[in-house]
Design a protein around this motif. Sequence first.
Motif, PDB file in Angstrom:
ATOM      1  N   ILE A   1       0.875  -1.423   0.124  1.00 52.65           N
ATOM      2  CA  ILE A   1      -0.112   0.156   0.023  1.00 52.65           C
ATOM      3  C   ILE A   1       0.851   1.275  -0.019  1.00 52.65           C
ATOM      4  N   LEU A   2       1.866   1.429   0.641  1.00 55.67           N
ATOM      5  CA  LEU A   2       2.860   2.583   0.890  1.00 55.67           C
ATOM      6  C   LEU A   2       3.699   2.608  -0.406  1.00 55.67           C
ATOM      7  N   ILE A   3       4.005   1.792  -1.134  1.00 54.19           N
ATOM      8  CA  ILE A   3       4.944   2.178  -2.283  1.00 54.19           C
ATOM      9  C   ILE A   3       4.232   3.339  -3.152  1.00 54.19           C
ATOM     10  N   PRO A   4       3.125   3.244  -3.671  1.00 54.03           N
ATOM     11  CA  PRO A   4       2.463   4.549  -4.504  1.00 54.03           C
ATOM     12  C   PRO A   4       2.429   5.779  -3.402  1.00 54.03           C
ATOM     13  N   VAL A   5       2.109   5.366  -2.025  1.00 55.98           N
ATOM     14  CA  VAL A   5       2.050   6.746  -1.199  1.00 55.98           C
ATOM     15  C   VAL A   5       3.374   7.440  -1.063  1.00 55.98           C
ATOM     16  N   ILE A   6       4.495   6.406  -0.640  1.00 53.06           N
ATOM     17  CA  ILE A   6       5.608   7.157  -0.452  1.00 53.06           C
ATOM     18  C   ILE A   6       6.019   7.792  -1.793  1.00 53.06           C
ATOM     19  N   ARG A   7       5.948   7.214  -3.070  1.00 53.18           N
ATOM     20  CA  ARG A   7       6.366   7.684  -4.287  1.00 53.18           C
ATOM     21  C   ARG A   7       5.530   9.219  -4.518  1.00 53.18           C
ATOM     22  N   ARG A   8       4.218   9.341  -3.967  1.00 55.55           N
ATOM     23  CA  ARG A   8       3.661  10.472  -4.190  1.00 55.55           C
ATOM     24  C   ARG A   8       4.138  11.615  -3.339  1.00 55.55           C
ATOM     25  N   LYS A   9       4.263  11.037  -1.980  1.00 54.14           N
ATOM     26  CA  LYS A   9       4.787  12.045  -1.021  1.00 54.14           C
ATOM     27  C   LYS A   9       6.249  12.457  -1.054  1.00 54.14           C
ATOM     28  N   SER A  10       6.912  11.842  -1.851  1.00 54.32           N
ATOM     29  CA  SER A  10       8.418  12.325  -1.963  1.00 54.32           C
ATOM     30  C   SER A  10       8.587  13.187  -3.118  1.00 54.32           C
ATOM     31  N   ARG A  11       7.542  13.528  -4.022  1.00 56.58           N
ATOM     32  CA  ARG A  11       7.833  14.095  -5.282  1.00 56.58           C
ATOM     33  C   ARG A  11       8.194  15.368  -4.892  1.00 56.58           C
ATOM     34  N   GLY A  12       9.217  16.041  -5.411  1.00 55.75           N
ATOM     35  CA  GLY A  12       9.510  17.552  -5.181  1.00 55.75           C
ATOM     36  C   GLY A  12      10.451  17.847  -3.960  1.00 55.75           C
ATOM     37  N   LEU A  13      10.741  16.674  -3.173  1.00 55.59           N
ATOM     38  CA  LEU A  13      11.542  16.723  -2.104  1.00 55.59           C
ATOM     39  C   LEU A  13      13.126  16.874  -2.878  1.00 55.59           C
ATOM     40  N   GLU A  14      13.847  17.809  -2.016  1.00 60.28           N
ATOM     41  CA  GLU A  14      15.168  17.792  -2.172  1.00 60.28           C
ATOM     42  C   GLU A  14      15.991  16.623  -1.881  1.00 60.28           C
ATOM     43  N   ASN A  15      17.244  16.496  -2.500  1.00 59.69           N
ATOM     44  CA  ASN A  15      17.876  15.386  -2.146  1.00 59.69           C
ATOM     45  C   ASN A  15      19.022  15.744  -1.079  1.00 59.69           C
ATOM     46  N   ARG A  16      18.282  15.706   0.003  1.00 67.55           N
ATOM     47  CA  ARG A  16      18.964  15.999   1.470  1.00 67.55           C
ATOM     48  C   ARG A  16      18.323  15.252   2.664  1.00 67.55           C
ATOM     49  N   ASN A  17      19.000  15.072   3.847  1.00 67.97           N
ATOM     50  CA  ASN A  17      18.724  14.428   4.783  1.00 67.97           C
ATOM     51  C   ASN A  17      17.351  14.920   5.461  1.00 67.97           C
ATOM     52  N   LYS A  18      17.208  16.533   5.419  1.00 65.46           N
ATOM     53  CA  LYS A  18      16.113  16.930   5.879  1.00 65.46           C
ATOM     54  C   LYS A  18      14.898  16.708   5.329  1.00 65.46           C
ATOM     55  N   SER A  19      14.736  16.195   4.173  1.00 61.93           N
ATOM     56  CA  SER A  19      13.600  15.575   3.418  1.00 61.93           C
ATOM     57  C   SER A  19      13.367  14.175   3.667  1.00 61.93           C
ATOM     58  N   LEU A  20      14.366  13.467   4.254  1.00 62.74           N
ATOM     59  CA  LEU A  20      13.995  12.160   4.651  1.00 62.74           C
ATOM     60  C   LEU A  20      13.255  12.266   5.945  1.00 62.74           C
ATOM     61  N   LYS A  21      13.304  13.168   6.630  1.00 60.14           N
ATOM     62  CA  LYS A  21      12.766  13.417   7.951  1.00 60.14           C
ATOM     63  C   LYS A  21      11.128  13.429   7.908  1.00 60.14           C
ATOM     64  N   VAL A  22      10.571  14.021   6.825  1.00 59.30           N
ATOM     65  CA  VAL A  22       9.260  14.151   6.563  1.00 59.30           C
ATOM     66  C   VAL A  22       8.404  12.909   6.142  1.00 59.30           C
ATOM     67  N   LEU A  23       9.519  11.767   5.434  1.00 56.88           N
ATOM     68  CA  LEU A  23       8.847  10.265   5.135  1.00 56.88           C
ATOM     69  C   LEU A  23       8.785   9.460   6.521  1.00 56.88           C
ATOM     70  N   PHE A  24       9.677   9.713   7.472  1.00 57.97           N
ATOM     71  CA  PHE A  24       9.797   8.955   8.542  1.00 57.97           C
ATOM     72  C   PHE A  24       8.956   9.442   9.678  1.00 57.97           C
ATOM     73  N   SER A  25       8.085  10.760   9.653  1.00 60.74           N
ATOM     74  CA  SER A  25       7.549  11.306  10.684  1.00 60.74           C
ATOM     75  C   SER A  25       6.370  10.650  11.031  1.00 60.74           C
ATOM     76  N   ILE A  26       5.259  10.506   9.972  1.00 63.86           N
ATOM     77  CA  ILE A  26       4.032   9.671  10.463  1.00 63.86           C
ATOM     78  C   ILE A  26       4.334   8.561  10.773  1.00 63.86           C
ATOM     79  N   PRO A  27       5.205   7.388  10.419  1.00 65.41           N
ATOM     80  CA  PRO A  27       5.130   6.054  10.885  1.00 65.41           C
ATOM     81  C   PRO A  27       5.811   6.058  12.273  1.00 65.41           C
ATOM     82  N   LEU A  28       6.457   7.162  12.646  1.00 59.63           N
ATOM     83  CA  LEU A  28       7.040   7.195  14.115  1.00 59.63           C
ATOM     84  C   LEU A  28       5.847   7.758  15.011  1.00 59.63           C
ATOM     85  N   VAL A  29       5.002   8.400  14.589  1.00 57.66           N
ATOM     86  CA  VAL A  29       3.798   9.094  15.441  1.00 57.66           C
ATOM     87  C   VAL A  29       2.952   7.523  15.712  1.00 57.66           C
TER      88      VAL A  29
END
Length: 494
Positions: free
Chosen positions: A282-310
């Motif tokens: 289920i998350l393959i297309p979700v993460i693909r969509r959420k990662s569009r436009g993100l810069e290639n840096r560590n700060k962008s990765l934090k966005v992808l891990f935030s909701i799973p952490l909550v």
Amino acid sequence: MSDKNYEPRHFETLDRDLERLSSLEAGNAFVARRLVAPTLAAAFILLAGLLAAFVMNGTSGALIIVLAAAIGAYMAVNIGANDVANNMGPAVGAKVLSMGGAIGIAIVFESAGALIAGGDVVSTVAKGIVSPASTQSAEIFIEAMMAALFAAALWVNIATWIGAPVSTTHAIVGGVMGAGIAAAGFGAVNWPTMAAIAASWVISPLLGGIIAAGFLWFIKARIIYQPDKIAAARVWVPVLVGIMAGAFSAYLALKGLKKIVKIDFATALGAGLVIGVAVWLILIPVIRRKSRGLENRNKSLKVLFSIPLVVSAAFLSFAHGANDVANAVGPLAAIVHANSTGDYTSAIGIPFWVMLIGAFGISFGLFLFGPKLIRMVGSEITKLNPMRAFCVALSAAITVIVASWLGLPVSSTHIAVGGIFGVGFFREWYAERRLLRAREVVPDRPHHTPSERRQRKLVRRAHMMTIAAAWIVTVPAAALLSGILFFSLRLATG
């Protein structure tokens, strides 16, 4: 003395007096604020006693139940103040959740876990620590349980005050052991069980730390240090979240839903595998969509891990509420049962009004006193970001599953804190390794002095020593307090 000379001195004195008064008022206001939380906690404990008095009105021994309910409420408040920090600390330390948001989520899910999935049948002598035959009468058993509960609560309160996250399960085990020894001697204690619990002091944090460090190494190697971080995240974040979903599903099935449905280990693992694969797909297309436009840096990765952490923090709180509420109300339920029936050797269920005291007490303790330990666990041991905190949460679920498979008694507190230390020590090792590699490339690179190397440590050693000492002392300290309280009760009752 002329008016010209007198007036400035007069006003200087007045200004100093007003300044003193302002300081005194500020001090009084500070003291008043400091007294608010203890006053509210005392009010809750009083309400718990009144609830017990209302429920037990007209029954024999009602006064004993009222006192036991107040002690159980005190224990529940201390569990909320200390134990819940392990679930919420990483998310707050990673700045994914605010303190208010973390407390709100924890209150909802801790209470839900306690009321929906808590209250599984408990033994009258917690976890087989003391033989039921060792207590000579229901009266002695009730006094032993009251001493054990009060001693455990006192020790957890002391640990919270000094800023040490301890295992409330170990505190109540120590309390029961101490009361059992005081009531019937050393032969009453199941020493093989105690040896297994002592072994868990090492096993729990070690397993938690190794698993958390292993996942952080994987994230660094496969995502963070890849040329295209976002492309790597699209591949691996769904996999990691799928593993988390599967682990938590199996964890909740084993530890959090025992009251609703009985599930064996193999079934729980199979259900976790199915759910994990489903979440990954289920998350393959979700993460693909959420990662569009993100810069290639560590700060962008934090966005992808935030909701799973909550989500992981919420799941941990639900499972904690379902399991550890028994530390507060299990002995109370045993006292109620023994007082009502005279039977103190069989397993009993926890009455709903007793469960309410535990659920609301944990929430109250978290709200009033939890922030101190949440901050310590989340930010004062080592610096956390969403990726590191995710590894800690995932480690907690997987370690419990592995321990259940191996039949080892483990502490969720020790696992979570061990995971944080594991992440911190791995970061130190990894930073040192990168420094050595850099020196191989640039041989003339200056070496750090011993003082500079100490400053580069990423784990606070003082906290590690305080926490380790508190863990080691928990069982004997609770046992000693319990023994003293039991003898005091025996003297008071003649």
